[in-house]
Scaffold this active site. Sequence first.
Site, PDB file in Angstrom:
ATOM      1  N   ARG A 165       0.840  -1.205   0.000  1.00 44.96           N
ATOM      2  CA  ARG A 165       0.000   0.000   0.000  1.00 44.96           C
ATOM      3  C   ARG A 165       0.874   1.255   0.000  1.00 44.96           C
ATOM      4  NH1 ARG A 165      -2.847  -4.119   2.657  1.00 44.96           N
ATOM      5  NH2 ARG A 165      -4.618  -4.660   1.328  1.00 44.96           N
ATOM      6  N   ASP A 324      -6.701 -14.665   1.938  1.00 46.92           N
ATOM      7  CA  ASP A 324      -7.732 -13.915   2.660  1.00 46.92           C
ATOM      8  C   ASP A 324      -8.581 -13.077   1.716  1.00 46.92           C
ATOM      9  OD1 ASP A 324      -5.322 -12.373   2.239  1.00 46.92           O
ATOM     10  OD2 ASP A 324      -6.297 -10.777   3.373  1.00 46.92           O
ATOM     11  N   GLU A 325      -9.782 -12.787   2.179  1.00 46.31           N
ATOM     12  CA  GLU A 325     -10.701 -11.853   1.527  1.00 46.31           C
ATOM     13  C   GLU A 325     -10.866 -12.122   0.035  1.00 46.31           C
ATOM     14  OE1 GLU A 325     -10.186  -8.023   4.489  1.00 46.31           O
ATOM     15  OE2 GLU A 325      -8.869  -8.139   2.757  1.00 46.31           O
TER      16      GLU A 325
END
EC number: 3.2.1.52
Length: 759
Positions: A165, A324-325
Site C-alpha cells: 500500500r 484472505d478476503e
Amino acid sequence: MIRFSKIYLLLIIACLGLNVKISTAQIHVIPQPLHLTTQKGNFVLNSKAVIGVDKESAVIGKYLQGYLAQYYKLQLTLKVYTQIPPSTAIRLISSNLKGADGAYALSVTAGKITISGKGGGIFYGVQSLIQLLPSVAAKPLLIPVCAISDEPRFQWRGLSIDVCRHFFTVDEVKKYIDVMAHYKLNVLHWHLTDDEGWRIQIDKYPKLTEVGSRIAYYAKEGKFRKLDNLVDGGNDGFYTKAEIRDVIKYAQDRFVTILPEIEMPGHSEAAIFAYPELGCKDSTGAKHRVRMLDPSEYTFKFMEDVLTEVIALFPNQYVHIGGDEAEMADWLKSPTAVALMRKEGLKNEKEIQSYFIKRIEKFLISKNKKLVGWDEILQGGLAESATVMSWQGEAGGIEAARMHHHVVMTPLPYMYFDAPQANEQLEPIGWNPPVTWQMVYNYEPQSSQLTPAEAAYILGAQGNIWTEKIPNAVHLQYMVFPRALAVAELAWSSKEDKNIDRFEYKMKQQYPYFKLWNLNARLPDIVGIDHITTNADRFKQTLQYPLSGAQIRYSLNGKMPDSTAKAVAFPVNIDVTLKDSLQLKTYTSWNLNTQHILQSATIKHIKIKPREVGIAELKPGLGYKIFKAKENNYAKLEAVTPVSVTVITTAVPMIIPVSTDDVTLVKFSGLIKIDTEGDYELTSGFEVSPTLYLDNELLIAGEKNTYVEPQKALLHLKKGFYEFSGYYTANEANSKQTLFALKDTNGKLLDPPVYLFHL
C-alpha cells in the site's frame, strides 16, 4: 518445554561470587527474563575492553562491536579464540544450554561480562546487555551487576510490514528489523504483493515490476482505478533480487527470519493489471474491478514460476500465500472455474478456494516448503500441512489447532497496529477502533478453549500493520511502537510472570533508547487524565510525565491547545473551582522530534446524598438479575423475565454467558453503606466498562474501553446509605474482571461484603 531450574540459576550466581539479594527495579529488560537477580556494583565498560568470541559467536561479536561503535563511540577490539580466556572483559561463549531454542545465560560482575548460549541465544543475551547500557553515551559506561537466565515461551514472535500500500526502502526495512531484534522478535512477515503494488522482482515475468510496481503512477494517469483507499494516493517501487538478498542477510545476522507473502487467489489486482490473462473472467460480460485470479492452468503455472523464484531467494521453511478476503463469488461467473467445478466435483466456490490452496500446497511441498495462509484457507477444507494465521479473531486458530494444524495467533483487534493507539478523534487516521498497548499486552495466544495438547499447536503470536493510511517510515514507527514491545513480551516471557504494571514501567524506560536509535515511537500518555465524576467543589490534580524534558500545553475551556500555546514543564498542578463541568485538554511533546500527543477528559460535577433506610430491612449483597436477549437493549429488560435472580457479595461475579447464540445482560441494584465520612474513589476493572449509577447519578458510562476512555468517580461521601445500580453485557472476558472497586481516602480497597446491601 524445559525450563531453567532454580539450581541452574543458583550456579550462575555462585559463579558471580555473590550473596543473593533480589533488587531488580533498575533493570528494565524487555521482554521480561525468566530469571533475573541483581547485586550492588557495576561493570565499567571502556575502550580497553576486548570482546572475546569463538567461531560460532564471531558474527554476534561483530554485531556488538558495531553497535557500541555506532551509538557509544567505543572502538572495542574483537578477538576470536578456540577457548575464550576467563579474563576477557566480554565473553560470548557458544554452549548447549538446556531449554528452548534461543535460551541464554548472561552474567555481569564488576570484572567481566559473560553471555553463553547456542546460536540465537547468544544474540538474545546481547540484546539484554544492550538494554543494561546507559541510554546516553556518558563516560564511564556503567552496567549493573546482575545474572539472567532466560528462554522464549514461543518460537514464533512476529511482526509484519506491508510494503504494497506504501513502499518502504531497503534502509527503512533494515531499521525495522533492527528494532525487532532489540526486543527478540524473530519473524518478519514481509507482505510483498497486493492490489496496490507488486514489490518483488520476478525475472520470468518482468511486467510484474515494470507495471505492477507502478500502480500509483498508473492511477494518477487514469489507467488504474483511483486509489482512494490510500491516504495520499500511494507510492511506487520494488526490490531487486540483490536488495532482497541483502535484506535477508541483514536479518539473518540479527536472527530474524523473513516470511515472504505472495497473495493469491485474491488481492491480486496489481499482478492482473500487469498480466490481464491472470484475471477471473466474467461470462456475463459485466465490467468491474478484478482482484481474483482465474483458476486456470495458465494461472497455476504462472504462480508456480513466481514461487520458484521466491523460494530460491528466501531460506525460510515457510511461504505465506495469503488466501484472505477472496471474492470467491466471482468464480461462479468464470467459465474456467465452472468447468473446474464439474471436472473436480467441487460443490461451491469455497471448495474452489480449497482446491486452489491445495494445488499450491502440493507444489510447495515438492520444493520442501510449508504453506502458511490466513484463516480463510479453512473454508472448503484445509490443506493437509497448512499453517493457519488466525486474524479474524481467534476462532480460525482454535479450529485449526483442534485439527492438529500449527497456528500463529494474530487476531483482530489485539494484533492489528493500523488501529489508533488511543482515542481515534485525537490520533492519526487508522482502521478499526483503538487498540492500546495494554490490550496487546493482555492478549493470551493459547486460548482457554484449547486443551493443553491442542494449545501446543500454537506456534506464537504476531503483530500486523497494514499501510493504507501510513505514508512514510516515521508514521510507520509511530503506529508500531511501543505496541510491538507488548508482542515481544507476551510471546517470549512466561505466562505466569506477566505483570502489566512492571511492563508499563519498563516500556517507559525504553524511550531514551528510542531517542538513541532515532525511532519515532508514539509517546506515552499522561497517566491520570481520566473522565472524572465528582461532587467536590474544586478540581485538584497533579500531572506527571515519565520522560525528562517533556512539555505540556493544556487548557480547561474545552479548546485543544496547539503548538502556539504556551508550553510548561512537568509536573503541572491544577487547582480550580468546580461548579459545573470542565474539559481538560492536553498537548504533550518531548525532545525526540516534533511529535506530540493529544489527550482529553471531562470532569463532571454532580450532587449526591444518602437515603433513609430501615436497618431491619437490610440484606447483605446486591440484587442481581441475568437476562437472555438477542440484542443489547437494556430499556426492554423490564418487560423480560430474567433467567436468574440472585444476590452477589463480590465485585467479580464470574457470570458466564448463558449461551453462545444469545446476549447475556445483567442488571444489579442495591445500596453502598458508608461508615465513615470521607473521600472515596469508585472505578471498574472491566476492559469495556459497565454502566454504574450512585444516587441515580451516572458515575461510569457503559461500553467504553477503559484504556482508551478511563473513568473514575471521586466522591466525598457522608455516613449513610447510597443507592447503587448498573448494568452490563456479560462475556467470558469480564467474567474474570472486577465489576467495581471502592477505595477510601488512603487508597485502601474496601471489602464488598462490608459495604454492599439491598432491600
